[in-house]
Design a protein around this motif. Structure first.
Motif, PDB file in Angstrom:
ATOM      1  N   GLU A 153       0.840  -1.319  -0.169  1.00 40.62           N
ATOM      2  CA  GLU A 153      -0.047  -0.058   0.048  1.00 40.62           C
ATOM      3  C   GLU A 153       1.045   1.305   0.145  1.00 40.62           C
ATOM      4  OE1 GLU A 153      -2.626  -0.460   3.351  1.00 40.62           O
ATOM      5  OE2 GLU A 153      -4.165  -1.693   2.164  1.00 40.62           O
ATOM      6  N   GLN A 154       1.873   1.112   0.738  1.00 40.77           N
ATOM      7  CA  GLN A 154       2.881   2.140   0.693  1.00 40.77           C
ATOM      8  C   GLN A 154       3.312   2.747  -0.759  1.00 40.77           C
ATOM      9  OE1 GLN A 154       5.774   1.043   3.557  1.00 40.77           O
ATOM     10  NE2 GLN A 154       4.942   2.343   5.114  1.00 40.77           N
ATOM     11  N   VAL A 155       3.866   1.469  -1.453  1.00 37.02           N
ATOM     12  CA  VAL A 155       4.243   1.466  -2.662  1.00 37.02           C
ATOM     13  C   VAL A 155       3.248   2.076  -3.786  1.00 37.02           C
ATOM     14  CG1 VAL A 155       5.223   0.413  -4.890  1.00 37.02           C
ATOM     15  CG2 VAL A 155       5.984  -0.299  -2.488  1.00 37.02           C
ATOM     16  N   LEU A 156       2.065   1.470  -3.631  1.00 36.77           N
ATOM     17  CA  LEU A 156       0.794   2.084  -4.471  1.00 36.77           C
ATOM     18  C   LEU A 156       0.488   3.573  -4.420  1.00 36.77           C
ATOM     19  CD1 LEU A 156      -1.546  -0.928  -4.109  1.00 36.77           C
ATOM     20  CD2 LEU A 156      -0.131  -0.267  -6.191  1.00 36.77           C
ATOM     21  N   GLU A 157       0.993   3.941  -3.218  1.00 32.19           N
ATOM     22  CA  GLU A 157       0.366   5.632  -2.934  1.00 32.19           C
ATOM     23  C   GLU A 157       1.536   6.360  -3.637  1.00 32.19           C
ATOM     24  OE1 GLU A 157      -0.212   8.531   0.806  1.00 32.19           O
ATOM     25  OE2 GLU A 157      -0.279   6.279   1.229  1.00 32.19           O
ATOM     26  N   ILE A 158       2.635   5.918  -3.968  1.00 33.78           N
ATOM     27  CA  ILE A 158       3.675   6.696  -4.482  1.00 33.78           C
ATOM     28  C   ILE A 158       3.987   6.416  -6.044  1.00 33.78           C
ATOM     29  CG2 ILE A 158       6.089   7.149  -4.552  1.00 33.78           C
ATOM     30  CD1 ILE A 158       5.641   6.652  -1.369  1.00 33.78           C
ATOM     31  N   PHE A 159       3.906   5.090  -6.458  1.00 31.59           N
ATOM     32  CA  PHE A 159       4.337   4.400  -7.532  1.00 31.59           C
ATOM     33  C   PHE A 159       2.985   4.416  -8.409  1.00 31.59           C
ATOM     34  CE2 PHE A 159       6.859   1.541 -10.213  1.00 31.59           C
ATOM     35  CZ  PHE A 159       8.151   2.138 -10.206  1.00 31.59           C
ATOM     36  N   LYS A 160       2.720   5.384  -9.308  1.00 31.38           N
ATOM     37  CA  LYS A 160       1.275   5.565  -9.705  1.00 31.38           C
ATOM     38  C   LYS A 160       1.081   4.504 -10.825  1.00 31.38           C
ATOM     39  CE  LYS A 160       0.046   8.567  -6.690  1.00 31.38           C
ATOM     40  NZ  LYS A 160      -0.618   8.238  -5.599  1.00 31.38           N
ATOM     41  N   THR A 161       2.058   3.992 -11.514  1.00 28.80           N
ATOM     42  CA  THR A 161       1.787   3.210 -12.471  1.00 28.80           C
ATOM     43  C   THR A 161       1.272   1.600 -12.032  1.00 28.80           C
ATOM     44  OG1 THR A 161       4.045   2.135 -12.531  1.00 28.80           O
ATOM     45  CG2 THR A 161       3.501   3.842 -14.071  1.00 28.80           C
ATOM     46  N   GLY A 168       0.477 -13.243  -5.550  1.00 27.97           N
ATOM     47  CA  GLY A 168       0.844 -14.223  -6.634  1.00 27.97           C
ATOM     48  C   GLY A 168       1.615 -13.488  -7.746  1.00 27.97           C
ATOM     49  N   TYR A 169       2.049 -13.988  -8.776  1.00 28.46           N
ATOM     50  CA  TYR A 169       2.528 -13.308  -9.818  1.00 28.46           C
ATOM     51  C   TYR A 169       1.710 -12.828 -10.806  1.00 28.46           C
ATOM     52  CZ  TYR A 169       5.272 -12.550 -14.158  1.00 28.46           C
ATOM     53  OH  TYR A 169       5.858 -11.825 -15.253  1.00 28.46           O
ATOM     54  N   SER A 170       1.901 -11.659 -11.408  1.00 28.94           N
ATOM     55  CA  SER A 170       0.796 -11.221 -12.320  1.00 28.94           C
ATOM     56  C   SER A 170       1.790 -10.381 -13.501  1.00 28.94           C
ATOM     57  CB  SER A 170      -0.048 -10.064 -11.784  1.00 28.94           C
ATOM     58  OG  SER A 170      -0.585  -9.533 -12.938  1.00 28.94           O
ATOM     59  N   SER A 171       1.458 -10.699 -14.702  1.00 31.39           N
ATOM     60  CA  SER A 171       2.189 -10.160 -15.725  1.00 31.39           C
ATOM     61  C   SER A 171       1.741  -8.576 -16.486  1.00 31.39           C
ATOM     62  CB  SER A 171       2.111 -10.862 -17.123  1.00 31.39           C
ATOM     63  OG  SER A 171       0.948 -11.247 -17.512  1.00 31.39           O
ATOM     64  N   ASN A 172       0.495  -8.304 -15.459  1.00 31.81           N
ATOM     65  CA  ASN A 172       0.167  -7.091 -15.862  1.00 31.81           C
ATOM     66  C   ASN A 172       0.907  -5.845 -15.066  1.00 31.81           C
ATOM     67  OD1 ASN A 172      -1.438  -4.891 -15.962  1.00 31.81           O
ATOM     68  ND2 ASN A 172      -3.363  -5.866 -15.909  1.00 31.81           N
ATOM     69  N   ARG A 173       1.498  -5.026 -16.012  1.00 34.43           N
ATOM     70  CA  ARG A 173       2.317  -4.107 -14.979  1.00 34.43           C
ATOM     71  C   ARG A 173       1.680  -3.143 -14.143  1.00 34.43           C
ATOM     72  NH1 ARG A 173       7.771  -3.107 -16.321  1.00 34.43           N
ATOM     73  NH2 ARG A 173       7.484  -0.981 -15.778  1.00 34.43           N
ATOM     74  N   GLU A 174       0.292  -3.160 -14.518  1.00 37.12           N
ATOM     75  CA  GLU A 174      -0.441  -2.372 -13.420  1.00 37.12           C
ATOM     76  C   GLU A 174      -0.837  -3.069 -12.031  1.00 37.12           C
ATOM     77  OE1 GLU A 174      -4.315  -1.061 -15.316  1.00 37.12           O
ATOM     78  OE2 GLU A 174      -3.015   0.504 -16.340  1.00 37.12           O
ATOM     79  N   ASP A 175      -0.372  -4.478 -12.028  1.00 37.69           N
ATOM     80  CA  ASP A 175      -0.586  -5.164 -10.898  1.00 37.69           C
ATOM     81  C   ASP A 175       0.695  -4.969  -9.921  1.00 37.69           C
ATOM     82  OD1 ASP A 175      -3.078  -5.838 -11.275  1.00 37.69           O
ATOM     83  OD2 ASP A 175      -2.563  -7.699 -12.355  1.00 37.69           O
ATOM     84  N   LEU A 176       0.668  -4.997  -8.847  1.00 41.95           N
ATOM     85  CA  LEU A 176       1.978  -5.019  -7.789  1.00 41.95           C
ATOM     86  C   LEU A 176       1.755  -6.510  -7.242  1.00 41.95           C
ATOM     87  CD1 LEU A 176       4.254  -4.254  -6.360  1.00 41.95           C
ATOM     88  CD2 LEU A 176       2.816  -2.989  -4.626  1.00 41.95           C
ATOM     89  N   SER A 177       2.663  -7.504  -7.745  1.00 38.95           N
ATOM     90  CA  SER A 177       2.628  -8.985  -7.024  1.00 38.95           C
ATOM     91  C   SER A 177       3.285  -9.166  -5.898  1.00 38.95           C
ATOM     92  CB  SER A 177       3.598  -9.448  -8.293  1.00 38.95           C
ATOM     93  OG  SER A 177       2.925  -9.750  -9.594  1.00 38.95           O
ATOM     94  N   ILE A 178       2.493  -9.870  -4.946  1.00 38.86           N
ATOM     95  CA  ILE A 178       3.001 -10.151  -3.588  1.00 38.86           C
ATOM     96  C   ILE A 178       3.119 -11.844  -3.727  1.00 38.86           C
ATOM     97  CG2 ILE A 178       2.988 -10.088  -1.449  1.00 38.86           C
ATOM     98  CD1 ILE A 178       0.981  -7.801  -1.410  1.00 38.86           C
ATOM     99  N   ILE A 179       4.334 -12.149  -3.765  1.00 38.84           N
ATOM    100  CA  ILE A 179       4.737 -13.616  -3.783  1.00 38.84           C
ATOM    101  C   ILE A 179       4.945 -14.054  -2.206  1.00 38.84           C
ATOM    102  CG2 ILE A 179       6.155 -15.448  -4.566  1.00 38.84           C
ATOM    103  CD1 ILE A 179       4.645 -13.696  -6.893  1.00 38.84           C
ATOM    104  N   SER A 180       4.030 -14.963  -1.886  1.00 37.19           N
ATOM    105  CA  SER A 180       4.054 -15.512  -0.383  1.00 37.19           C
ATOM    106  C   SER A 180       4.288 -17.093  -0.446  1.00 37.19           C
ATOM    107  CB  SER A 180       2.742 -15.417   0.265  1.00 37.19           C
ATOM    108  OG  SER A 180       2.217 -13.982   0.168  1.00 37.19           O
ATOM    109  N   GLU A 181       5.280 -17.206   0.591  1.00 41.70           N
ATOM    110  CA  GLU A 181       5.928 -18.472   0.473  1.00 41.70           C
ATOM    111  C   GLU A 181       5.681 -18.940   2.195  1.00 41.70           C
ATOM    112  OE1 GLU A 181       9.910 -18.952  -0.879  1.00 41.70           O
ATOM    113  OE2 GLU A 181       9.374 -18.523  -2.736  1.00 41.70           O
ATOM    114  N   ARG A 182       5.417 -20.150   2.412  1.00 37.51           N
ATOM    115  CA  ARG A 182       5.233 -20.710   3.804  1.00 37.51           C
ATOM    116  C   ARG A 182       6.317 -21.864   4.055  1.00 37.51           C
ATOM    117  NH1 ARG A 182       3.855 -16.344   4.104  1.00 37.51           N
ATOM    118  NH2 ARG A 182       1.786 -15.476   4.518  1.00 37.51           N
TER     119      ARG A 182
END
Length: 240
Positions: A153-161, A168-182
């Motif tokens: 959310e901090q990145v989204l507020e500043i990184f407007k693209t 999970g992974y997204s190839s859409n450059r408008e998506d900010l991917s969060i990869i989670s591992e356990r």
């Protein structure tokens, strides 16, 4: 300081140990097997509550503490959609509430580094793409972690693209991917990575144990136990 622990799992038990080492008293311990003891008379024995439960119970637990006029610190994650509602309720009732996705001093400094790096990279958003990765132990209930969501959310507020974060992974450059591992026994690693065809820029925070989370929650309780209002770890740590 007299503390009520709402939730007595591994984190609650560590908070108890560290709090007693700092001269505090644990007067109430509420867990899944004694919920009938979550009453006004019992809670009034304390002057602050520390709540670490789960996303399904956090809202009602905090609301009840506010109803009982007990300042409450919450580290439960995975219920962000109700945070504004509980803050409004706290304000209406003139209560005291502090929520953090992560209480670690190091992570809260990491949050500030994340915001600063995002500002530096914002004008280079055509050359660099940004993604997040987090690793936790297999018993963690929410995915992605609350800390990863805060970073996103901090990145989204500043990184407007970037328009929204996705799990999970997204190839859409408008998506900010969060990869989670356990992976056991990892207590928590968070990585923010800016990648281009030329190079990568990464910031990483790795927790070695739960001690920083527990200590930060106690420091938050020490801060708010005699105050009214809605607070953050920035207030506790005096981060401007």
């Amino acid at each position: 300081m007299k503390i009520a622990l709402i939730g007595y799992g591994k984190m609650g038990q560590l908070i108890e140990k560290l709090a007693m080492g700092r001269g505090h008293e644990i007067v109430v311990k509420i867990h899944i097997d004694n919920t009938e003891e979550f009453t006004r008379p019992n809670l009034q024995k304390a002057n602050v509550a520390i709540e670490f439960t789960g996303p399904d119970s956090a809202f009602e637990n905090i609301k009840r503490c506010i109803d009982y006029n007990l300042p409450v610190v919450s580290g439960s994650t995975g219920w962000n959609e109700n945070l504004e509602s509980i803050r409004a309720y706290c304000k209406e009732k003139n209560g005291s509430f502090l929520h953090a996705s992560n209480f670690s001093i190091g992570v809260n400094i990491f949050f500030e580094v994340n915001k600063y790096l995002a500002k530096l990279m914002a004008s280079h958003n055509q050359e660099y793409d940004v993604s997040l990765k987090e690793i936790h132990h297999t018993q963690k209930k929410d995915s992605p972690s609350g800390t990863a969501v805060t970073l996103a959310e901090q990145v989204l507020e500043i990184f407007k693209t970037k328009k929204n974060w996705v799990k999970g992974y997204s190839s859409n450059r408008e998506d900010l991917s969060i990869i989670s591992e356990r992976i056991d026994p990892a207590p928590g690693t968070h990585q923010v990575k800016y990648s281009s065809g030329i190079d990568d820029i990464e910031i990483i925070h790795t927790a070695h144990n739960r001690g920083g989370f527990a200590l930060g929650a106690i420091q938050a309780a020490e801060y708010i136990h005699d105050k009214k209002g809605i607070f953050t770890m920035q207030d506790v740590l005096q981060i401007k």
